[in-house]
Design an enzyme around this catalytic site. Structure first.
Site, PDB file in Angstrom:
ATOM      1  N   ASP A 128     -66.788 -99.786  17.604  1.00 27.80           N
ATOM      2  CA  ASP A 128     -66.720 -98.527  16.861  1.00 27.80           C
ATOM      3  C   ASP A 128     -66.938 -98.744  15.367  1.00 27.80           C
ATOM      4  O   ASP A 128     -66.680 -99.824  14.829  1.00 27.80           O
ATOM      5  CB  ASP A 128     -65.348 -97.858  17.051  1.00 27.80           C
ATOM      6  CG  ASP A 128     -65.218 -97.211  18.410  1.00 27.80           C
ATOM      7  OD1 ASP A 128     -66.115 -97.401  19.254  1.00 27.80           O
ATOM      8  OD2 ASP A 128     -64.198 -96.518  18.637  1.00 27.80           O
ATOM      9  N   ASP A 129     -67.398 -97.676  14.706  1.00 27.88           N
ATOM     10  CA  ASP A 129     -67.390 -97.498  13.242  1.00 27.88           C
ATOM     11  C   ASP A 129     -68.556 -98.111  12.499  1.00 27.88           C
ATOM     12  O   ASP A 129     -68.683 -97.919  11.295  1.00 27.88           O
ATOM     13  CB  ASP A 129     -66.092 -98.015  12.609  1.00 27.88           C
ATOM     14  CG  ASP A 129     -64.873 -97.286  13.108  1.00 27.88           C
ATOM     15  OD1 ASP A 129     -65.040 -96.239  13.762  1.00 27.88           O
ATOM     16  OD2 ASP A 129     -63.756 -97.760  12.860  1.00 27.88           O
ATOM     17  N   HIS A 179     -70.171 -91.339  17.123  1.00 24.55           N
ATOM     18  CA  HIS A 179     -68.777 -91.484  16.680  1.00 24.55           C
ATOM     19  C   HIS A 179     -68.505 -90.618  15.446  1.00 24.55           C
ATOM     20  O   HIS A 179     -67.640 -90.947  14.635  1.00 24.55           O
ATOM     21  CB  HIS A 179     -68.507 -92.964  16.362  1.00 24.55           C
ATOM     22  CG  HIS A 179     -67.049 -93.341  16.334  1.00 24.55           C
ATOM     23  ND1 HIS A 179     -66.152 -92.999  17.334  1.00 24.55           N
ATOM     24  CD2 HIS A 179     -66.322 -94.059  15.428  1.00 24.55           C
ATOM     25  CE1 HIS A 179     -64.956 -93.477  17.034  1.00 24.55           C
ATOM     26  NE2 HIS A 179     -65.028 -94.111  15.874  1.00 24.55           N
ATOM     27  N   HIS A 183     -66.590 -90.227  10.344  1.00 32.15           N
ATOM     28  CA  HIS A 183     -65.351 -90.704  10.945  1.00 32.15           C
ATOM     29  C   HIS A 183     -64.212 -89.715  10.709  1.00 32.15           C
ATOM     30  O   HIS A 183     -63.069 -90.075  10.421  1.00 32.15           O
ATOM     31  CB  HIS A 183     -64.955 -92.084  10.436  1.00 32.15           C
ATOM     32  CG  HIS A 183     -64.035 -92.824  11.365  1.00 32.15           C
ATOM     33  ND1 HIS A 183     -62.677 -92.647  11.366  1.00 32.15           N
ATOM     34  CD2 HIS A 183     -64.292 -93.725  12.343  1.00 32.15           C
ATOM     35  CE1 HIS A 183     -62.125 -93.410  12.290  1.00 32.15           C
ATOM     36  NE2 HIS A 183     -63.089 -94.079  12.903  1.00 32.15           N
ATOM     37  N   HIS A 293     -64.125-103.319  16.854  1.00 34.97           N
ATOM     38  CA  HIS A 293     -64.704-102.645  15.689  1.00 34.97           C
ATOM     39  C   HIS A 293     -65.649-103.591  14.956  1.00 34.97           C
ATOM     40  O   HIS A 293     -65.326-104.767  14.764  1.00 34.97           O
ATOM     41  CB  HIS A 293     -63.606-102.160  14.736  1.00 34.97           C
ATOM     42  CG  HIS A 293     -62.727-101.093  15.314  1.00 34.97           C
ATOM     43  ND1 HIS A 293     -61.691-101.380  16.160  1.00 34.97           N
ATOM     44  CD2 HIS A 293     -62.769 -99.734  15.175  1.00 34.97           C
ATOM     45  CE1 HIS A 293     -61.099-100.243  16.526  1.00 34.97           C
ATOM     46  NE2 HIS A 293     -61.733 -99.238  15.942  1.00 34.97           N
TER      47      HIS A 293
END
Length: 779
Positions: A128-129, A179, A183, A293
């Site tokens: 993620d991210d 995603h 964020h 991540h």
């Protein structure tokens, strides 16, 4: 067959209402509630309220509960049923006010989520991210070396900044998921913002990869594996747009840099937590999807743990797969190629995102370079100014030029100056210098300037009053000095007041035979309001401070028209004051310097001038100055980087081009970058949960450099004031406001000047209205 009857006590809000009402006459000390009303949220309408103030009709509607109902196993989430409120009919007994009966017409229900993708023995890695320029390439290298495919749930703004990494992820055979763009916590933002977050990221992915994506994971862990209706909203919104929501069960909290006890969160701990979570066998808790991540902070522990995770899980017999495989779909199904009729839109989107990314990159670097150059210049100017300050102290203690007395001619050009010119002449007549004359040149005034001066000083032998047709300030000065008798020519504006020692201080400096001109110390004499106080601050901290510094290198570019002195021979060789530009003082200064003469600065030659008292008048004056500066720089462009002219061409003129012309043009972008960073930080504060350490290094860098620049700027201003005798130090308190208000006017003035210059518009002098408010010359 025997029938059995069962009695079930169903305690809901209606029952609670009756119980509270019955208990009220007994004056009970309190009421207790088990399960906090989770079965029937309508209970909160009566619990804690006085029964007599609660109407039974308020219990007709039943809001859905606080739990989410799950069906099946796995981490691929599908919303089967959305919440709906319940409804009931109530009958109240009029005798005692109790609810006698209720009939449920609609049972309330919350979200119903179907879980799929349960594949024991298979593992899918997700990140993620990202993408992040530091960590994502390292993770991709490890995955390529190990032969493992993964799914990257990218944050749109990170993908916009690192487009090549987005392309590499797809080129290496990995999957990409949505995603959100910033964020944001999609459960806490308006629906329009949530849709914009998803659609913008989708457009970015399509423009960069030629593929769409159906995979979605909501930011923040509660939303990724939702447990409450609020946490379910992002999943429901995404499903309405055609997304497949991807949850997780194998979460080592690798985003944490430290554990709860304060110890570092190590790669070994991350590895052990993943392997331990993968070993869980109960259907409700076992999982196949690992959450890691590749951005959002220091991900060195994640990078270090990844090879050990892959090796450890393989050693346990697990096989690595993809999210698409867990969902029973092909890669083309979860990342469908863009249709031919949509490719032109994706191409257009790519240009838009590229332009935005380049603009953001340019703004960031313009801001940082501007701040660094500004700090460097301030330190450089400060050191040079201090060197000049020491030299001036030595001259003062040695009484340099005290015995040097040559005849001085003081030229006062005047156009419609009847309000102020007599006060100016009086200040000159109070001079302690012994041999001088005053020539007032009336430049075709339409008021009574000539008459007022002539009648005010009828028998003054040191004063001559001349008149001519209007031709501008430069022509009036030129007319005056050519009829003057002095070896030294002093020029000042008709609104300026000299101190009794100013003429002598200027004249004595010409004991240095190499000196062609001397700039005096101009000060604002009408400090009546905020605008004039800002200018008083600017004169001390910018104009005079710069002249101090550039005097050390013999590259002063402006001997100010309000207080300046010239050697007559230098004037003659330079051809006198020119009308080619609106900045005749700067034009002549550069010309004299090009002749090889020295240009000095005399801090004790103080003159008090009348500054514009309104922003409109200030903008009018500074536009003339700025436009004149552009004209001078263009007229003398042959001196730029010309070794023949030394520091004039290599320091002074580049300084003007960069810090007086270019900087005001880009400074609005620097200020915009600063403001936008603050706005973004404020948006992040409301959109992002505090428990997640999302990176804010960009904001931190901007705040640090801006604060550093302000600190150095203030220290430079303090140094300038310490070098000025008897200057009002309290003006320094206006510096912060000046930076955020006054200087924006200067930016606009320079932008307008450049625009007018590019258009080739002829600009006139722009006469300012005199108010005769200058004070303090005799002090």
């Amino acid at each position: 067959m025997t029938a059995f009857f069962h009695s079930v006590w169903f305690l809901d809000a209606v029952t609670a209402y009756n119980e509270i009402k019955i208990a009220e006459p007994y004056n009970v000390a309190g009421l207790a509630l088990w399960r906090l009303g989770s079965e029937d949220p309508s209970l909160w309408k009566v619990f804690g309220a006085k029964a007599e103030t609660t109407s039974p009709s308020s219990l007709d509607a039943i809001k859905y509960g606080y739990d989410v109902t799950f069906e099946g196993t796995g981490e691929i989430l599908q919303v089967v049923s959305e919440p709906q409120d319940g409804a009931r009919d109530l009958r109240v007994d009029p005798a005692d006010g109790l609810i006698a009966s209720e009939t449920y017409k609609q049972i309330p229900s919350s979200y119903v989520i179907r879980r799929t993708g349960d594949r024991p023995g298979q593992i899918a890695l997700t990140f993620d991210d990202g993408p992040d320029p530091v960590w994502t390439p390292q993770i991709l290298d490890i995955l390529k070396r190990e032969g493992v495919k993964a799914t990257f749930f990218i944050v749109g703004e990170n993908g916009e900044e690192n487009p090549e990494l987005v392309k590499r992820i797809v080129a290496d055979g990995h999957e990409i998921g949505n995603h959100s763009f910033t964020h944001a916590n999609l459960a806490e933002v308006p629906n329009r913002i949530a849709l914009l977050e998803l659609n913008t990221t989708q457009r970015l992915i399509e423009s960069l990869t030629g593929r769409s994506t159906r995979l979605f994971r909501a930011p923040y862990f509660g939303d990724a594996e939702p447990r409450t209706p609020d946490e379910m909203e992002p999943t429901a919104r995404a499903q309405d747009l055609g997304y497949i929501s991807v949850g997780l069960h194998l979460d080592p909290d690798d985003w944490k840099l430290v554990n709860d006890d304060g110890t570092p969160h190590t790669a070994e701990e991350i590895t052990n937590q993943v392997i331990a979570a993968a070993a869980i066998k109960t259907p409700e808790e076992r999982g196949s999807i690992v959450l890691l991540h590749d951005a959002g902070g220091d991900r060195s522990a994640t990078v270090a743990a990844l090879p050990a995770i892959i090796e450890g899980l393989r050693a346990k017999g697990y096989q690595f797969t993809t999210v698409a495989d867990l969902a029973g779909l092909s890669q083309d199904q979860v990342m469908p190629p863009i249709q031919q009729d949509q490719s032109v839109y994706a191409k257009a989107d790519s240009y838009v995102f590229y332009s935005i990314a380049v603009s953001a990159w340019l703004m960031k670097w313009i801001f940082l370079i501007g701040i660094i150059l500004g700090i460097g210049r301030m330190i450089f100017i400060g050191l040079l100014a201090f060197a000049q300050f020491l030299r001036s102290r030595r001259r003062e203690h040695g009484h340099f030029g005290a015995d040097y007395e040559r005849f001085v001619s003081i030229i006062v050009p005047a156009y419609n100056e009847e309000k102020v010119v007599c006060q100016t002449v009086e200040s000159l007549l109070s001079s302690r210098y012994s041999v001088y004359e005053i020539i007032v040149v009336d430049d075709g005034s339409t008021d009574d300037t000539f008459k007022v001066v002539s009648e005010a000083f009828p028998n003054e032998p040191r004063l001559r009053v001349l008149t001519k047709e209007n031709g501008g300030k430069a022509s009036a000065l030129d007319h005056g000095w050519r009829q003057a008798k002095g070896e030294i020519i002093i020029a000042l504006d008709a609104d300026t007041l000299f101190t009794p020692t100013t003429v002598a201080e200027l004249a004595h400096r010409f004991a240095d035979e190499k000196l062609g001109a001397v700039a005096g110390n101009a000060k604002v004499g009408n400090r009546l309001n905020l605008v004039t106080k800002w200018q008083a601050l600017e004169y001390v901290t910018s104009q005079n401070f710069d002249r101090r510094a550039f005097a050390s290198l013999n590259c002063i570019t402006v001997v100010p028209g309000s207080v300046g002195a010239w050697r007559r021979t230098a004037l003659e060789e330079a051809g006198g004051f020119s009308s080619d530009t609106l900045a005749e003082d700067q034009d002549l200064t550069i010309q004299v310097r090009k002749l090889g003469c020295r240009i000095g600065y005399e801090e004790n030659a103080i003159a008090y001038t009348e500054a514009p008292a309104t922003l409109r008048e200030l903008a009018k004056q500074r536009f003339r100055w700025s436009y004149g500066t552009l004209q001078c720089m263009w007229k003398h462009k042959n001196a730029l980087f010309n070794p023949r002219y030394g520091t004039l061409g290599f320091i002074a003129m580049p300084n003007v081009w960069i810090f007086q012309i270019l900087f005001p043009l880009i400074s609005p972008l620097m200020d915009l970058m600063f403001v936008w960073s603050l706005i973004s930080a404020l948006m992040n504060h409301f959109e992002h949960q505090q428990e997640y350490a999302h990176s804010s290094s960009n904001l931190n860098n901007i705040l640090f450099y801006y604060a550093l620049f302000l600190a150095v700027d203030w220290l430079g201003a303090l140094a300038a004031f310490l070098m000025e005798k008897k200057e009002q130090k309290k003006l320094l308190w206006w510096l912060a406001i000046q930076r955020f208000c006054y200087r924006q006017v200067m930016y606009w003035v320079m932008v307008k000047s450049v625009y007018m210059a590019v258009k080739g518009v002829v600009v006139g002098w722009g006469k300012l209205e005199r108010k005769a408010t200058v004070q303090g010359a005799a002090s």
